[in-house]
Motif scaffolding. Structure first.
Motif, short mmCIF file in Angstrom:
data_model
loop_
_atom_site.label_atom_id
_atom_site.label_comp_id
_atom_site.label_asym_id
_atom_site.label_seq_id
_atom_site.Cartn_x
_atom_site.Cartn_y
_atom_site.Cartn_z
N LEU A 1 0.84 -1.22 0.22
CA LEU A 1 -0.05 0.06 -0.15
C LEU A 1 0.91 1.19 -0.17
O LEU A 1 0.50 2.26 -0.69
N GLY B 1 -1.59 -3.75 -6.45
CA GLY B 1 -2.26 -2.34 -6.40
C GLY B 1 -2.12 -1.85 -7.75
O GLY B 1 -3.08 -1.22 -8.28
N LEU C 1 -8.35 0.83 -1.82
CA LEU C 1 -6.85 -0.04 -1.70
C LEU C 1 -6.62 -0.30 -0.01
O LEU C 1 -6.25 -1.34 0.49
#
Length: 411
Positions: free
Chosen positions: A226, A355, A368
Protein backbone atom coordinates in the motif's frame (compact mmCIF):
# COMPACT_ATOMS: atom_id res chain seq x y z
CA UNK A 1 34.32 -3.31 34.60
CA UNK A 2 30.55 -3.51 34.56
CA UNK A 3 30.12 -0.30 32.56
CA UNK A 4 32.83 -1.42 30.14
CA UNK A 5 31.04 -4.73 29.57
CA UNK A 6 27.88 -2.81 28.72
CA UNK A 7 29.47 -0.10 26.60
CA UNK A 8 31.42 -2.20 24.10
CA UNK A 9 28.55 -4.37 22.78
CA UNK A 10 26.19 -1.39 22.61
CA UNK A 11 28.64 0.56 20.44
CA UNK A 12 29.00 -2.45 18.17
CA UNK A 13 25.23 -2.72 17.82
CA UNK A 14 25.20 0.99 16.88
CA UNK A 15 27.71 0.24 14.12
CA UNK A 16 25.54 -2.61 12.91
CA UNK A 17 22.61 -0.17 12.95
CA UNK A 18 24.63 2.32 10.86
CA UNK A 19 25.07 -0.35 8.22
CA UNK A 20 21.31 -0.98 8.33
CA UNK A 21 20.74 2.79 7.94
CA UNK A 22 22.79 2.72 4.72
CA UNK A 23 20.71 -0.25 3.53
CA UNK A 24 17.43 1.52 4.24
CA UNK A 25 18.63 4.60 2.39
CA UNK A 26 19.87 2.59 -0.60
CA UNK A 27 16.78 0.39 -0.88
CA UNK A 28 14.31 3.27 -1.16
CA UNK A 29 16.15 6.36 -2.41
CA UNK A 30 16.69 5.00 -5.94
CA UNK A 31 12.94 5.20 -6.64
CA UNK A 32 13.14 8.95 -6.11
CA UNK A 33 16.17 9.22 -8.39
CA UNK A 34 14.66 7.42 -11.40
CA UNK A 35 13.77 10.53 -13.47
CA UNK A 36 17.22 12.14 -13.22
CA UNK A 37 19.01 8.83 -13.85
CA UNK A 38 16.79 8.23 -16.90
CA UNK A 39 17.68 11.67 -18.26
CA UNK A 40 21.38 11.08 -17.61
CA UNK A 41 21.39 7.84 -19.61
CA UNK A 42 18.80 9.03 -22.16
CA UNK A 43 16.60 6.07 -21.24
CA UNK A 44 12.94 5.65 -20.34
CA UNK A 45 11.84 5.75 -16.72
CA UNK A 46 10.44 2.22 -17.08
CA UNK A 47 13.81 0.90 -18.28
CA UNK A 48 15.65 2.76 -15.54
CA UNK A 49 13.16 1.42 -13.02
CA UNK A 50 14.63 -2.03 -13.56
CA UNK A 51 17.45 -0.95 -11.23
CA UNK A 52 14.91 -1.17 -8.39
CA UNK A 53 13.68 -4.55 -9.61
CA UNK A 54 17.24 -5.86 -9.97
CA UNK A 55 18.18 -4.78 -6.46
CA UNK A 56 15.01 -6.25 -4.98
CA UNK A 57 15.23 -9.61 -6.75
CA UNK A 58 18.93 -10.00 -5.91
CA UNK A 59 18.16 -9.15 -2.28
CA UNK A 60 15.23 -11.55 -2.04
CA UNK A 61 16.77 -14.52 -3.88
CA UNK A 62 20.46 -14.37 -3.01
CA UNK A 63 20.14 -13.54 0.68
CA UNK A 64 18.82 -16.93 1.94
CA UNK A 65 21.05 -18.84 -0.49
CA UNK A 66 24.27 -17.25 0.73
CA UNK A 67 23.11 -17.37 4.35
CA UNK A 68 22.61 -21.12 3.91
CA UNK A 69 26.01 -21.67 2.33
CA UNK A 70 27.87 -19.57 4.91
CA UNK A 71 29.45 -21.60 7.68
CA UNK A 72 28.15 -20.89 11.19
CA UNK A 73 31.77 -20.33 12.29
CA UNK A 74 32.30 -17.53 9.76
CA UNK A 75 29.55 -15.09 10.65
CA UNK A 76 32.01 -12.24 11.26
CA UNK A 77 33.70 -12.85 7.91
CA UNK A 78 30.37 -13.04 6.11
CA UNK A 79 29.13 -9.89 7.82
CA UNK A 80 32.17 -7.86 6.80
CA UNK A 81 32.29 -9.35 3.30
CA UNK A 82 28.62 -8.56 2.66
CA UNK A 83 29.05 -4.98 3.87
CA UNK A 84 32.15 -4.59 1.69
CA UNK A 85 30.26 -5.88 -1.36
CA UNK A 86 27.41 -3.48 -0.59
CA UNK A 87 29.75 -0.46 -0.29
CA UNK A 88 31.79 -1.33 -3.39
CA UNK A 89 28.64 -2.01 -5.41
CA UNK A 90 27.27 1.42 -4.52
CA UNK A 91 30.57 3.00 -5.51
CA UNK A 92 30.30 1.07 -8.77
CA UNK A 93 26.74 2.35 -9.18
CA UNK A 94 27.98 5.93 -8.77
CA UNK A 95 30.69 5.33 -11.38
CA UNK A 96 28.51 3.44 -13.88
CA UNK A 97 28.80 4.85 -17.38
CA UNK A 98 25.84 2.99 -18.82
CA UNK A 99 22.47 1.68 -17.69
CA UNK A 100 23.66 -1.91 -18.17
CA UNK A 101 26.60 -1.44 -15.81
CA UNK A 102 24.33 0.30 -13.33
CA UNK A 103 21.94 -2.66 -13.31
CA UNK A 104 24.82 -5.08 -12.66
CA UNK A 105 26.08 -2.91 -9.80
CA UNK A 106 22.59 -2.72 -8.29
CA UNK A 107 22.32 -6.51 -8.35
CA UNK A 108 25.56 -6.83 -6.35
CA UNK A 109 24.34 -4.14 -3.95
CA UNK A 110 21.17 -6.17 -3.40
CA UNK A 111 23.14 -9.34 -2.67
CA UNK A 112 25.33 -7.56 -0.14
CA UNK A 113 22.39 -5.80 1.50
CA UNK A 114 20.29 -8.93 1.91
CA UNK A 115 23.05 -11.03 3.43
CA UNK A 116 24.25 -8.22 5.68
CA UNK A 117 20.87 -7.58 7.24
CA UNK A 118 20.33 -11.25 8.06
CA UNK A 119 23.81 -11.60 9.58
CA UNK A 120 23.55 -8.24 11.39
CA UNK A 121 20.42 -9.41 13.20
CA UNK A 122 22.13 -12.65 14.23
CA UNK A 123 25.30 -10.80 15.29
CA UNK A 124 23.36 -8.20 17.30
CA UNK A 125 21.56 -11.00 19.16
CA UNK A 126 24.85 -12.75 19.96
CA UNK A 127 26.56 -9.60 21.27
CA UNK A 128 24.07 -9.11 24.10
CA UNK A 129 22.44 -11.34 26.66
CA UNK A 130 18.96 -12.72 26.12
CA UNK A 131 17.32 -9.99 28.20
CA UNK A 132 18.54 -7.31 25.79
CA UNK A 133 18.07 -9.15 22.50
CA UNK A 134 14.87 -7.31 21.59
CA UNK A 135 16.54 -3.93 22.00
CA UNK A 136 19.52 -5.05 19.91
CA UNK A 137 17.25 -6.24 17.10
CA UNK A 138 15.24 -3.01 17.38
CA UNK A 139 18.46 -1.06 16.77
CA UNK A 140 18.90 -2.86 13.44
CA UNK A 141 15.30 -2.25 12.35
CA UNK A 142 15.54 1.32 13.67
CA UNK A 143 18.52 1.85 11.40
CA UNK A 144 16.54 0.55 8.42
CA UNK A 145 13.51 2.72 9.16
CA UNK A 146 15.64 5.80 9.87
CA UNK A 147 17.46 5.27 6.59
CA UNK A 148 14.10 5.38 4.86
CA UNK A 149 12.55 8.30 6.75
CA UNK A 150 15.59 10.53 7.22
CA UNK A 151 18.02 9.24 4.63
CA UNK A 152 15.74 9.18 1.59
CA UNK A 153 14.71 12.87 1.74
CA UNK A 154 18.35 13.76 2.38
CA UNK A 155 19.49 11.63 -0.55
CA UNK A 156 16.95 13.18 -2.91
CA UNK A 157 17.93 16.66 -1.69
CA UNK A 158 21.61 15.93 -2.41
CA UNK A 159 20.71 14.61 -5.87
CA UNK A 160 18.67 17.72 -6.65
CA UNK A 161 21.52 20.07 -5.69
CA UNK A 162 24.48 18.04 -6.98
CA UNK A 163 23.82 14.77 -8.82
CA UNK A 164 22.30 11.33 -8.29
CA UNK A 165 25.84 9.93 -8.23
CA UNK A 166 26.62 11.99 -5.11
CA UNK A 167 23.74 10.29 -3.31
CA UNK A 168 25.10 6.83 -4.12
CA UNK A 169 28.57 7.98 -3.02
CA UNK A 170 26.97 8.90 0.31
CA UNK A 171 25.55 5.38 0.62
CA UNK A 172 28.95 3.90 -0.21
CA UNK A 173 30.64 6.16 2.37
CA UNK A 174 28.20 5.15 5.11
CA UNK A 175 28.79 1.50 4.28
CA UNK A 176 32.55 2.03 4.39
CA UNK A 177 32.37 3.77 7.78
CA UNK A 178 30.33 0.90 9.23
CA UNK A 179 32.70 -1.64 7.66
CA UNK A 180 35.79 0.07 9.09
CA UNK A 181 34.33 0.32 12.57
CA UNK A 182 33.20 -3.31 12.61
CA UNK A 183 36.47 -4.57 11.11
CA UNK A 184 38.41 -2.84 13.88
CA UNK A 185 36.14 -3.58 16.85
CA UNK A 186 33.90 -6.56 16.13
CA UNK A 187 35.24 -9.68 17.89
CA UNK A 188 35.09 -13.15 16.43
CA UNK A 189 31.46 -14.09 16.94
CA UNK A 190 30.73 -17.37 18.72
CA UNK A 191 30.32 -20.31 16.38
CA UNK A 192 27.15 -22.30 16.62
CA UNK A 193 26.92 -26.03 16.95
CA UNK A 194 28.26 -28.04 14.04
CA UNK A 195 25.54 -28.55 11.44
CA UNK A 196 25.70 -29.77 7.87
CA UNK A 197 24.68 -27.77 4.83
CA UNK A 198 21.70 -30.07 4.44
CA UNK A 199 20.57 -29.34 8.00
CA UNK A 200 20.84 -25.59 7.42
CA UNK A 201 18.86 -25.94 4.20
CA UNK A 202 16.13 -27.77 6.11
CA UNK A 203 15.23 -24.44 7.72
CA UNK A 204 12.99 -23.91 4.69
CA UNK A 205 10.87 -26.93 5.62
CA UNK A 206 10.56 -26.05 9.31
CA UNK A 207 6.79 -25.52 9.89
CA UNK A 208 7.38 -22.84 12.51
CA UNK A 209 9.77 -20.89 10.29
CA UNK A 210 7.45 -21.25 7.29
CA UNK A 211 4.46 -19.92 9.23
CA UNK A 212 6.38 -16.97 10.71
CA UNK A 213 7.76 -16.06 7.28
CA UNK A 214 4.26 -16.42 5.84
CA UNK A 215 2.97 -13.89 8.35
CA UNK A 216 5.69 -11.44 7.30
CA UNK A 217 4.85 -12.01 3.63
CA UNK A 218 1.13 -11.30 4.08
CA UNK A 219 1.80 -8.27 6.30
CA UNK A 220 4.22 -6.87 3.68
CA UNK A 221 1.60 -7.26 0.93
CA UNK A 222 -0.71 -5.03 2.93
CA UNK A 223 1.72 -2.61 4.53
CA UNK A 224 4.59 -2.09 2.07
CA UNK A 225 2.40 -2.78 -0.96
CA UNK A 226 0.00 0.00 0.00
CA UNK A 227 2.86 2.40 0.77
CA UNK A 228 3.88 2.24 -2.90
CA UNK A 229 0.58 3.92 -3.82
CA UNK A 230 0.13 6.22 -0.86
CA UNK A 231 0.18 9.33 -3.10
CA UNK A 232 -2.63 8.28 -5.51
CA UNK A 233 -4.56 6.76 -2.59
CA UNK A 234 -4.60 10.03 -0.65
CA UNK A 235 -5.38 11.93 -3.85
CA UNK A 236 -8.61 9.97 -4.32
CA UNK A 237 -11.76 12.04 -3.79
CA UNK A 238 -13.02 9.77 -0.99
CA UNK A 239 -9.69 10.24 0.83
CA UNK A 240 -9.91 14.03 0.70
CA UNK A 241 -8.16 14.72 -2.61
CA UNK A 242 -4.78 15.42 -0.99
CA UNK A 243 -2.23 17.07 -3.30
CA UNK A 244 0.62 17.61 -0.84
CA UNK A 245 1.58 14.10 0.25
CA UNK A 246 4.67 15.13 2.25
CA UNK A 247 2.99 15.41 5.71
CA UNK A 248 1.50 11.95 5.26
CA UNK A 249 4.84 10.44 4.30
CA UNK A 250 6.41 11.99 7.38
CA UNK A 251 3.60 10.71 9.61
CA UNK A 252 4.13 7.17 8.31
CA UNK A 253 7.91 7.46 8.52
CA UNK A 254 8.16 9.00 11.98
CA UNK A 255 5.72 6.40 13.25
CA UNK A 256 7.95 3.74 11.71
CA UNK A 257 11.11 5.00 13.43
CA UNK A 258 9.39 5.22 16.81
CA UNK A 259 7.73 1.84 16.43
CA UNK A 260 10.90 0.01 15.40
CA UNK A 261 12.88 1.49 18.31
CA UNK A 262 10.26 1.30 21.07
CA UNK A 263 9.26 -2.30 20.35
CA UNK A 264 12.65 -3.61 21.56
CA UNK A 265 12.05 -3.23 25.31
CA UNK A 266 8.59 -4.79 24.90
CA UNK A 267 10.08 -7.83 23.20
CA UNK A 268 12.53 -8.19 26.09
CA UNK A 269 9.81 -7.92 28.73
CA UNK A 270 6.96 -9.94 27.21
CA UNK A 271 7.29 -13.62 28.02
CA UNK A 272 5.11 -14.69 25.11
CA UNK A 273 6.35 -12.81 22.02
CA UNK A 274 3.73 -14.49 19.82
CA UNK A 275 1.03 -12.66 21.77
CA UNK A 276 2.86 -9.40 21.04
CA UNK A 277 2.80 -10.20 17.31
CA UNK A 278 -0.97 -10.81 17.52
CA UNK A 279 -1.44 -7.36 19.05
CA UNK A 280 0.75 -5.70 16.41
CA UNK A 281 -1.12 -7.38 13.54
CA UNK A 282 -4.47 -6.44 15.07
CA UNK A 283 -3.37 -2.79 15.27
CA UNK A 284 -2.04 -2.93 11.69
CA UNK A 285 -5.38 -4.27 10.46
CA UNK A 286 -7.24 -1.59 12.40
CA UNK A 287 -5.02 1.24 11.17
CA UNK A 288 -5.44 0.26 7.52
CA UNK A 289 -9.19 -0.31 7.90
CA UNK A 290 -9.93 3.10 9.44
CA UNK A 291 -7.85 5.15 6.99
CA UNK A 292 -10.77 5.74 4.62
CA UNK A 293 -13.37 6.57 7.29
CA UNK A 294 -10.90 8.93 9.00
CA UNK A 295 -10.01 10.68 5.74
CA UNK A 296 -13.71 10.96 4.95
CA UNK A 297 -14.16 13.09 8.05
CA UNK A 298 -10.99 15.12 7.40
CA UNK A 299 -7.80 14.32 5.45
CA UNK A 300 -5.77 15.54 8.43
CA UNK A 301 -7.47 12.95 10.63
CA UNK A 302 -5.93 10.27 8.39
CA UNK A 303 -2.51 11.24 9.80
CA UNK A 304 -3.32 9.27 12.97
CA UNK A 305 -3.93 5.86 11.34
CA UNK A 306 -1.03 6.55 8.98
CA UNK A 307 1.33 7.07 11.91
CA UNK A 308 -0.02 3.95 13.62
CA UNK A 309 0.34 1.99 10.38
CA UNK A 310 3.99 3.04 10.07
CA UNK A 311 4.70 2.27 13.74
CA UNK A 312 3.27 -1.24 13.86
CA UNK A 313 4.34 -2.08 10.30
CA UNK A 314 8.01 -1.49 11.13
CA UNK A 315 7.72 -2.79 14.70
CA UNK A 316 6.45 -6.19 13.52
CA UNK A 317 9.82 -7.38 12.28
CA UNK A 318 11.59 -7.13 15.64
CA UNK A 319 9.50 -9.83 17.38
CA UNK A 320 9.44 -11.78 14.11
CA UNK A 321 13.24 -11.89 13.96
CA UNK A 322 13.41 -12.71 17.65
CA UNK A 323 10.96 -15.59 17.21
CA UNK A 324 12.95 -16.96 14.27
CA UNK A 325 16.18 -16.84 16.27
CA UNK A 326 14.43 -18.60 19.14
CA UNK A 327 13.07 -21.21 16.74
CA UNK A 328 16.35 -22.05 15.01
CA UNK A 329 19.14 -20.68 17.20
CA UNK A 330 22.53 -21.74 15.87
CA UNK A 331 20.87 -24.34 13.66
CA UNK A 332 20.16 -21.85 10.91
CA UNK A 333 18.98 -18.70 12.66
CA UNK A 334 20.61 -16.41 10.11
CA UNK A 335 19.07 -18.46 7.28
CA UNK A 336 15.62 -18.07 8.84
CA UNK A 337 16.08 -14.30 9.19
CA UNK A 338 17.26 -14.12 5.56
CA UNK A 339 14.13 -15.97 4.45
CA UNK A 340 12.05 -13.49 6.42
CA UNK A 341 13.75 -10.52 4.75
CA UNK A 342 13.12 -12.12 1.36
CA UNK A 343 9.45 -12.52 2.28
CA UNK A 344 9.25 -8.80 3.05
CA UNK A 345 10.62 -7.78 -0.34
CA UNK A 346 8.56 -10.35 -2.23
CA UNK A 347 5.46 -9.31 -0.30
CA UNK A 348 6.13 -5.69 -1.16
CA UNK A 349 6.51 -6.63 -4.84
CA UNK A 350 3.30 -8.69 -4.82
CA UNK A 351 1.42 -5.92 -3.03
CA UNK A 352 2.67 -3.34 -5.52
CA UNK A 353 1.71 -5.59 -8.41
CA UNK A 354 -1.79 -6.16 -7.05
CA UNK A 355 -2.17 -2.43 -6.46
CA UNK A 356 -1.20 -1.76 -10.07
CA UNK A 357 -3.78 -4.28 -11.26
CA UNK A 358 -6.40 -2.62 -9.06
CA UNK A 359 -5.75 0.79 -10.60
CA UNK A 360 -5.71 -0.60 -14.14
CA UNK A 361 -9.09 -2.28 -13.63
CA UNK A 362 -10.68 0.90 -12.34
CA UNK A 363 -10.75 0.11 -8.62
CA UNK A 364 -10.48 3.45 -6.84
CA UNK A 365 -7.50 4.35 -4.68
CA UNK A 366 -9.76 4.73 -1.67
CA UNK A 367 -10.50 0.99 -1.81
CA UNK A 368 -6.84 -0.06 -1.52
CA UNK A 369 -6.53 0.56 2.25
CA UNK A 370 -9.40 -1.88 2.82
CA UNK A 371 -7.70 -4.46 0.57
CA UNK A 372 -4.47 -3.93 2.51
CA UNK A 373 -6.38 -4.40 5.76
CA UNK A 374 -7.62 -7.71 4.37
CA UNK A 375 -4.04 -8.88 3.78
CA UNK A 376 -3.07 -7.82 7.30
CA UNK A 377 -6.08 -9.69 8.68
CA UNK A 378 -4.98 -12.86 6.84
CA UNK A 379 -1.56 -12.43 8.48
CA UNK A 380 -3.30 -12.18 11.85
CA UNK A 381 -5.29 -15.38 11.15
CA UNK A 382 -2.09 -17.21 10.17
CA UNK A 383 -0.41 -16.00 13.35
CA UNK A 384 -3.31 -17.24 15.47
CA UNK A 385 -3.46 -20.61 13.74
CA UNK A 386 -0.32 -21.65 11.86
CA UNK A 387 2.39 -20.13 14.05
CA UNK A 388 0.83 -21.28 17.31
CA UNK A 389 0.10 -24.75 15.97
CA UNK A 390 3.65 -25.18 14.69
CA UNK A 391 5.07 -23.97 18.01
CA UNK A 392 3.01 -26.48 19.99
CA UNK A 393 3.80 -29.30 17.58
CA UNK A 394 7.56 -28.94 17.83
CA UNK A 395 8.66 -27.45 21.18
CA UNK A 396 12.37 -26.74 21.49
CA UNK A 397 14.62 -27.69 24.38
CA UNK A 398 15.58 -24.74 26.55
CA UNK A 399 19.22 -25.08 25.56
CA UNK A 400 18.34 -24.34 21.94
CA UNK A 401 16.36 -21.19 22.57
CA UNK A 402 19.24 -18.78 22.27
CA UNK A 403 20.55 -17.62 18.95
CA UNK A 404 24.15 -18.00 20.08
CA UNK A 405 26.19 -17.92 23.24
CA UNK A 406 26.82 -14.23 23.93
CA UNK A 407 30.29 -13.11 23.02
CA UNK A 408 30.05 -10.32 25.59
CA UNK A 409 27.50 -9.54 28.25
CA UNK A 410 25.55 -6.32 28.63
CA UNK A 411 24.74 -7.04 32.26
Amino acid sequence: MRSSNIEVPVKLVYLLGLGAFALGLDAYVTAGLLPVIADDFDASVSATGQMVTTFTLAYAIASPIFATLLSASRVRTGLLASLAVFAVANAGSALAGSLGLLLIARAFAGVGAGLYLALAASAAASLVDEKRRGRALAMIMGGMSSGTVIGVPLGVFIAQHTSWRATLWLVAALGLIAFTGLALRLPQLPAGSSVTLRQRAQVVTDPRVASIVGVSFLAAIGSLGLYTYIAPVMKAHAMGGVDNITPYLWAWGIGGVLGSLLIGPLVDRVRRPQTLVVGILALLTLALAVMRPAAGVSPLLALLPLALWGAVGWALQVPQQNDLLLARGDRGGSVAVALNESALYLGSAVGSGLGGIAFSTGIGGATLPLCAAGAAFLALVLQLTGVRAASKRRPLPATEHTAAVPAQSCN
